[in-house]
Design a protein around this motif. Structure first.
Motif, PDB file in Angstrom:
ATOM      1  N   GLN A 111       0.868  -1.180   0.000  1.00  0.00           N
ATOM      2  CA  GLN A 111       0.000   0.000   0.000  1.00  0.00           C
ATOM      3  C   GLN A 111       0.901   1.225   0.000  1.00  0.00           C
ATOM      4  O   GLN A 111       1.886   1.267   0.746  1.00  0.00           O
ATOM      5  N   VAL A 112       0.591   2.221  -0.854  1.00  0.00           N
ATOM      6  CA  VAL A 112       1.489   3.363  -1.008  1.00  0.00           C
ATOM      7  C   VAL A 112       0.724   4.681  -1.009  1.00  0.00           C
ATOM      8  O   VAL A 112      -0.505   4.706  -1.134  1.00  0.00           O
ATOM      9  N   ARG A 113       1.487   5.766  -0.916  1.00  0.00           N
ATOM     10  CA  ARG A 113       0.955   7.111  -1.127  1.00  0.00           C
ATOM     11  C   ARG A 113       2.034   7.931  -1.824  1.00  0.00           C
ATOM     12  O   ARG A 113       3.230   7.624  -1.713  1.00  0.00           O
ATOM     13  N   PRO A 114       1.641   8.977  -2.582  1.00  0.00           N
ATOM     14  CA  PRO A 114       2.643   9.803  -3.280  1.00  0.00           C
ATOM     15  C   PRO A 114       3.628  10.433  -2.304  1.00  0.00           C
ATOM     16  O   PRO A 114       3.262  10.825  -1.193  1.00  0.00           O
ATOM     17  N   ASP A 115       4.886  10.531  -2.741  1.00  0.00           N
ATOM     18  CA  ASP A 115       5.919  11.141  -1.909  1.00  0.00           C
ATOM     19  C   ASP A 115       7.009  11.691  -2.820  1.00  0.00           C
ATOM     20  O   ASP A 115       8.030  11.053  -3.059  1.00  0.00           O
ATOM     21  N   ASP A 175       8.989  12.384  -6.055  1.00  0.00           N
ATOM     22  CA  ASP A 175       9.117  11.734  -7.348  1.00  0.00           C
ATOM     23  C   ASP A 175       9.021  10.209  -7.239  1.00  0.00           C
ATOM     24  O   ASP A 175       9.287   9.483  -8.197  1.00  0.00           O
ATOM     25  N   ALA A 176       8.640   9.707  -6.061  1.00  0.00           N
ATOM     26  CA  ALA A 176       8.471   8.267  -5.853  1.00  0.00           C
ATOM     27  C   ALA A 176       7.183   8.046  -5.057  1.00  0.00           C
ATOM     28  O   ALA A 176       6.361   8.951  -4.929  1.00  0.00           O
ATOM     29  N   GLU A 177       7.016   6.864  -4.539  1.00  0.00           N
ATOM     30  CA  GLU A 177       5.872   6.566  -3.687  1.00  0.00           C
ATOM     31  C   GLU A 177       6.374   5.978  -2.385  1.00  0.00           C
ATOM     32  O   GLU A 177       7.354   5.224  -2.359  1.00  0.00           O
ATOM     33  N   LEU A 178       5.712   6.338  -1.300  1.00  0.00           N
ATOM     34  CA  LEU A 178       6.094   5.865   0.025  1.00  0.00           C
ATOM     35  C   LEU A 178       5.227   4.674   0.406  1.00  0.00           C
ATOM     36  O   LEU A 178       3.992   4.732   0.320  1.00  0.00           O
ATOM     37  N   VAL A 179       5.851   3.586   0.802  1.00  0.00           N
ATOM     38  CA  VAL A 179       5.107   2.413   1.259  1.00  0.00           C
ATOM     39  C   VAL A 179       4.518   2.702   2.632  1.00  0.00           C
ATOM     40  O   VAL A 179       5.227   3.096   3.562  1.00  0.00           O
ATOM     41  N   THR A 180       3.209   2.485   2.751  1.00  0.00           N
ATOM     42  CA  THR A 180       2.525   2.738   4.028  1.00  0.00           C
ATOM     43  C   THR A 180       2.034   1.465   4.689  1.00  0.00           C
ATOM     44  O   THR A 180       1.534   1.508   5.813  1.00  0.00           O
TER      45      THR A 180
END
Length: 238
Positions: free
Chosen positions: A143-147, A149-154
């Protein structure tokens, strides 16, 4: 009482990169929609089919179905809508009073085994109002969210509790009608429309049950999927 199958075939299939609707793309000499209709009919669990056609192609679809000896059940064709949800609603409007079970199947899943169709119908008739075939998820899912220029795994969901769903999905007709009526305002816009009918039932707070799916019921989305479907057909007819 009888079982109606709504066969959604109104999508453009732009990701397949063809100049005709996906449902009319040929696989071993026959359009995808015809492969799907044949397998629904071969199940022996479906009494009639409603096909939702792309804009302007109702006549083409009707001729295609009427001329095929392997689709031995009544088939009606109607115009699809701007979204999958709207197309299913158009097909559902043609349900007859005796159709107490409704299946919703995608023409983009042309190789669905008849046994899977039987399994879904049987589960609905056993008392489950909404039934979806699904396969265990084998990949780890993040599961991720924008961060930036990449995406952060949440989070990492427990994949043993996840299922990749397929079609046909089966419903008690009254429940599916209620779900579409309640969610009708979502149907016109692609970003709001439900991606599957089980989602509309879930939005009512009603239970949805899973039965085992089948690897052969995969969805044709890209050219690679079409190539894979051709290999599967070669193996099964060899």
């Amino acid at each position: 009482m009888t079982t109606l199958a709504i066969l959604t075939a109104a999508g453009s299939g732009t990701r397949l990169g063809r100049d005709l609707p996906k449902a009319l793309v040929e696989l071993h000499g026959f359009p995808l929609v015809l492969h799907a209709a044949r397998r629904l009919a071969a199940s022996g669990a479906v009494d009639s089919i409603v096909v939702t056609a792309p804009d302007g192609l109702v006549g083409v679809m009707a001729d295609l179905m009427a001329g095929d000896p392997h689709v031995g059940i009544p088939v009606r064709v109607t115009d699809g809508g701007p979204t999958r949800q709207a197309s299913v609603a158009a097909g559902l409007a043609l349900a007859r009073s005796e159709d107490d079970v409704v299946l919703v199947h995608d023409a983009a899943r042309p190789l669905v085994p008849p046994e899977l169709v039987q399994r879904v119908v049987s589960a609905v008739r056993s008392g489950h109002g909404a039934v979806v075939p699904g396969l265990p998820v084998t990949d780890t899912v993040k599961q991720v969210r924008p961060d930036g220029d990449a995406e952060l795994v949440t989070g990492t969901p427990d994949r043993s509790m996840l299922r990749a769903v397929q079609t046909p999905q089966g419903f008690a007709r009254a429940l599916l009608v209620r779900a579409h009526h309640t969610g009708a305002e979502r149907a016109a816009a692609e970003h709001l429309a439900a991606t599957d009918d089980a989602g509309l039932v879930e939005a009512l707070g009603e239970p949805v049950h899973i039965v085992p799916g089948d690897a052969a019921a995969f969805k044709i989305t890209t050219e690679r999927d079409l190539w894979l479907a051709s290999l599967v057909l070669q193996e099964t007819t060899a």
